[in-house]
Design an enzyme around this catalytic site. Structure first.
Site, PDB file in Angstrom:
ATOM      1  NE  ARG A   1      -0.007   5.910   1.249  1.00 14.35           N
ATOM      2  CZ  ARG A   1      -0.758   5.510   2.859  1.00 14.35           C
ATOM      3  NH1 ARG A   1      -1.481   6.410   3.197  1.00 14.35           N
ATOM      4  NH2 ARG A   1       0.105   5.431   3.892  1.00 14.35           N
TER       5      ARG A   1
ATOM      6  CB  CYS B   1      -7.963   7.958   0.634  1.00 16.23           C
ATOM      7  SG  CYS B   1      -9.754   7.203   1.321  1.00 16.23           S
ATOM      8  CG  HIS B   2      -4.455   7.320  -1.517  1.00 15.22           C
ATOM      9  ND1 HIS B   2      -5.675   6.974  -1.669  1.00 15.22           N
ATOM     10  CD2 HIS B   2      -4.176   6.348  -0.947  1.00 15.22           C
ATOM     11  CE1 HIS B   2      -6.263   5.451  -1.361  1.00 15.22           C
ATOM     12  NE2 HIS B   2      -5.359   5.191  -1.134  1.00 15.22           N
ATOM     13  N   GLY B   3      -4.530  12.300   0.161  1.00 12.56           N
ATOM     14  CA  GLY B   3      -4.845  13.201  -0.048  1.00 12.56           C
ATOM     15  C   GLY B   3      -4.643  14.037  -1.428  1.00 12.56           C
TER      16      GLY B   3
ATOM     17  CE1 TYR C   1      -3.997   1.583  -0.184  1.00 12.19           C
ATOM     18  CE2 TYR C   1      -3.147   3.210   2.045  1.00 12.19           C
ATOM     19  CZ  TYR C   1      -4.450   3.044   1.169  1.00 12.19           C
ATOM     20  OH  TYR C   1      -5.690   3.576   1.166  1.00 12.19           O
TER      21      TYR C   1
END
Lengths: 418, 186
Positions: free
Chosen positions: A299, B150-152, A295
């Site tokens: 990201r 969640c991921h900005g 994960y």
């Protein structure tokens, strides 16, 4: 390794069966008389532990299905029903839930052991690749199983992960709609995940059988990485390896059951005890701990498609590991530089896990990016180069030589130089 | 001998090819229902449109409604927010497509193209982050608009992506004004 069979049944019934279907012979040759290197250490017991964990997950899973309802309106309540009302349901449900985590603990140790001792090298490439396939199936199964209790993290985890496929050029949206069976994660999604979560473990069993078959064709690697050369190098699987595996299993289950009985939710997320709500995303979505490093890689890349590609590539790169490692020496014991790189990779993987657990803000992003670059550099740059540049330490001439040398070193006072 | 065998071989070839062809067509025909059953069913597709009354929505307030299983964010924007959205040059936007289902595909992502003419205070958009589908949080982020936890990903006051991993602006669903302050989505 797969020499001629020494099975000689004395029992007339077994002989009768063996003449018609040599299944007892197969079992005897594979799990009793099968020769294993005599220097296997406890890191080699995780294959057996994994086998038992797989059976444990299948048995508890089948039992849980007798009480579970795969419907968005009832799934969450039915899991609570199992925990509160079903006889021994609290233990069975926790056993399955915590069991998933311990299944992954064992598989990570098993994979790391393979990397350390170079178990992926010729002639064990297919054995290794089947193992990578097993790991991928485990990840898919674990992911779909986590969706079934239909809590907040179940729902949003499912949504985020299925949305990964929307990164596919041109067909992305159509693929995601097809996976969902709707315009969002909903009842259709839950039901198909349930169906596949029941199916995949049996696919897993099939691939595991191939994995064990491949293992028994090439024979086991061992801590020296030197091939078995004579009968002196081996011991019979039963009782020697059987007992060692069983003892390790007991210790492993001791730790496992402490978690099941006393801290069953320690490895989970409390937000998953809140029923799924499609309108509210939890403040901080994180997958289960065993997916965190991957994960973090997802990201670390600021582009959606490339992030997904990097995440899948981080596991798929293992498939070509046998050809990326150019060294002829298998075991890290005799490879001083590789040994350090191995531990650096372990640290890097751990850092990725920590990054994956934290929000994508501030310097976590930078740390994640550096760790991701190092991860790929290890496999794609360092491994091929080190194999060419490193001077390995001298290898023992055989496994029994290595064992004798080690034991001789232990008792210098009693046995002076010959 | 060879003359006697020749017809046989032709017959065998024919049988071989014909059986193979029937098998291939059969497998392909079977694959279609097996794959397509996973697509949205008729009942999911039939999910009706919804009507939303905007009168109780004060300036600066947002509501979230559920449409086809997804959240739709409706915001009554303040004058300041509209000014901010209008002041952004198109060239500064990572996604310059309006992503508005009510306009032709490829319309420019101006603030005017994100709302309905004369109703520019009401912004109607899907609350589904175009990155991986989380629900962005309102009045957050560096552009006064929405922020996905969640991921900005940061969206501005017109729901356009400005920063972060999301590739596209928040989509505007198909909707029409039934009356002055009532819309129908879908």
């Amino acid at each position: 390794m797969s020499g001629h069979s020494t099975y000689n049944p004395t029992n007339p019934v077994m002989k009768w069966v063996d003449d018609r279907l040599p299944l007892p012979r197969l079992m005897y040759d594979s799990f009793v008389s099968y020769p294993v290197p005599r220097n296997l250490n406890y890191w080699y017991t995780f294959g057996g532990i994994l086998m038992i964990m797989m059976v444990s997950q299948i048995v508890t899973g089948i039992v849980l299905v007798m009480h579970y309802t795969p419907h968005v309106d009832m799934a969450f309540d039915s899991v609570e029903h199992i925990r509160r009302d079903v006889n021994y349901g609290n233990i069975l449900q926790k056993w399955h839930q915590v069991g998933a985590s311990f299944f992954f603990i064992a598989v990570y140790i098993h994979i790391a052991r393979g990397m350390y001792y170079g178990s992926y090298k010729a002639p064990r490439e297919i054995l290794w690749m089947l193992g990578v396939a097993i790991f991928l199936i485990m990840m898919a199964t674990g992911f779909m199983g986590y969706v079934l209790p239909w809590g907040q993290m179940s729902y949003w985890g499912a949504k985020v992960i299925t949305n990964l496929f929307s990164a596919v050029p041109f067909f992305g949206e159509a693929i995601v709609t097809w996976l969902w069976g709707g315009f969002s994660v909903d009842n259709a999604t839950l039901q198909r995940f349930f169906s596949l979560h029941y199916l995949l473990p049996f696919v897993l069993v099939g691939v595991v059988i191939l994995h064990v078959w491949a293992l028994h064709v090439t024979g086991q690697n061992n801590p020296t990485g030197v091939e078995v050369k004579s009968g002196q190098d081996t011991l019979a699987f039963t009782p020697f390896a059987t007992v060692k595996d069983a003892f390790a299993l007991c210790v492993f289950f001791l730790v496992f059951t402490i978690f099941v009985f006393f801290v069953p939710d320690y490895l989970g997320h409390s937000i998953n005890y809140e029923e799924a709500n499609p309108l509210v995303t939890p403040e901080h979505i994180v997958p289960e701990w065993y997916y965190l490093p991957f994960y973090a890689i997802l990201r670390a890349v600021p582009d959606k498609l490339l992030g997904v590609v990097a995440m899948f590539a981080s596991i798929l790169v293992w498939f070509i590991l046998p050809w990326l490692d150019t060294s002829k020496v298998r075991s890290a014991t005799y490879r001083p530089i590789f040994k350090q790189l191995f531990w650096l990779l372990m640290i890097d993987f751990f850092i990725l896990g920590v990054v994956g657990a934290n929000p994508p803000e501030g310097w976590w992003i930078t740390v994640g990016q550096i760790a991701t670059v190092y991860y790929f550099a290890h496999f794609l740059i360092l491994l091929p180069l080190v194999g060419l540049l490193e001077t390995p330490r001298p290898l023992p001439s055989s496994i029994s030589d290595a064992v004798l040398a080690k034991n001789a070193g232990k008792q210098p006072a009693v046995q002076p130089a010959e | 001998m060879s003359t006697a065998e020749a017809p046989d071989e032709n017959r065998r070839d024919f049988l071989y090819i014909a059986t193979g062809a029937v098998g291939a067509v059969g497998v392909a025909a079977l694959a279609i229902p097996l794959i397509d059953q996973m697509n949205p069913s008729a009942s999911v597709l039939a999910l009706a449109s919804i009507e939303v009354d905007l009168t109780p929505l004060e300036e600066g307030q947002s509501i979230t409604v559920k449409w086809r299983g997804n959240p739709v964010i409706i915001r009554h924007r303040t004058a300041k927010e509209i000014e901010e959205a209008k002041a952004v040059p198109i060239a500064d936007l990572p996604d310059q497509n309006a992503r508005n289902a009510n306009l032709a595909d490829g319309s420019e992502a101006t603030d005017a193209n994100r709302v309905v003419d004369g109703k520019e205070q009401y912004l109607v958009q899907m609350g589904v982050c175009t990155h991986l589908g989380c629900v962005p949080i309102g009045n957050e982020g560096e552009y006064d608009g929405w922020f996905c936890p969640c991921h900005g990903s940061h969206y501005d006051t017109a729901g356009r992506i400005r920063k972060g991993p999301a590739p596209e602006n928040l989509p505007v669903p198909q909707y029409t004004y039934l009356s002055d302050a009532k819309i129908q989505i879908g």
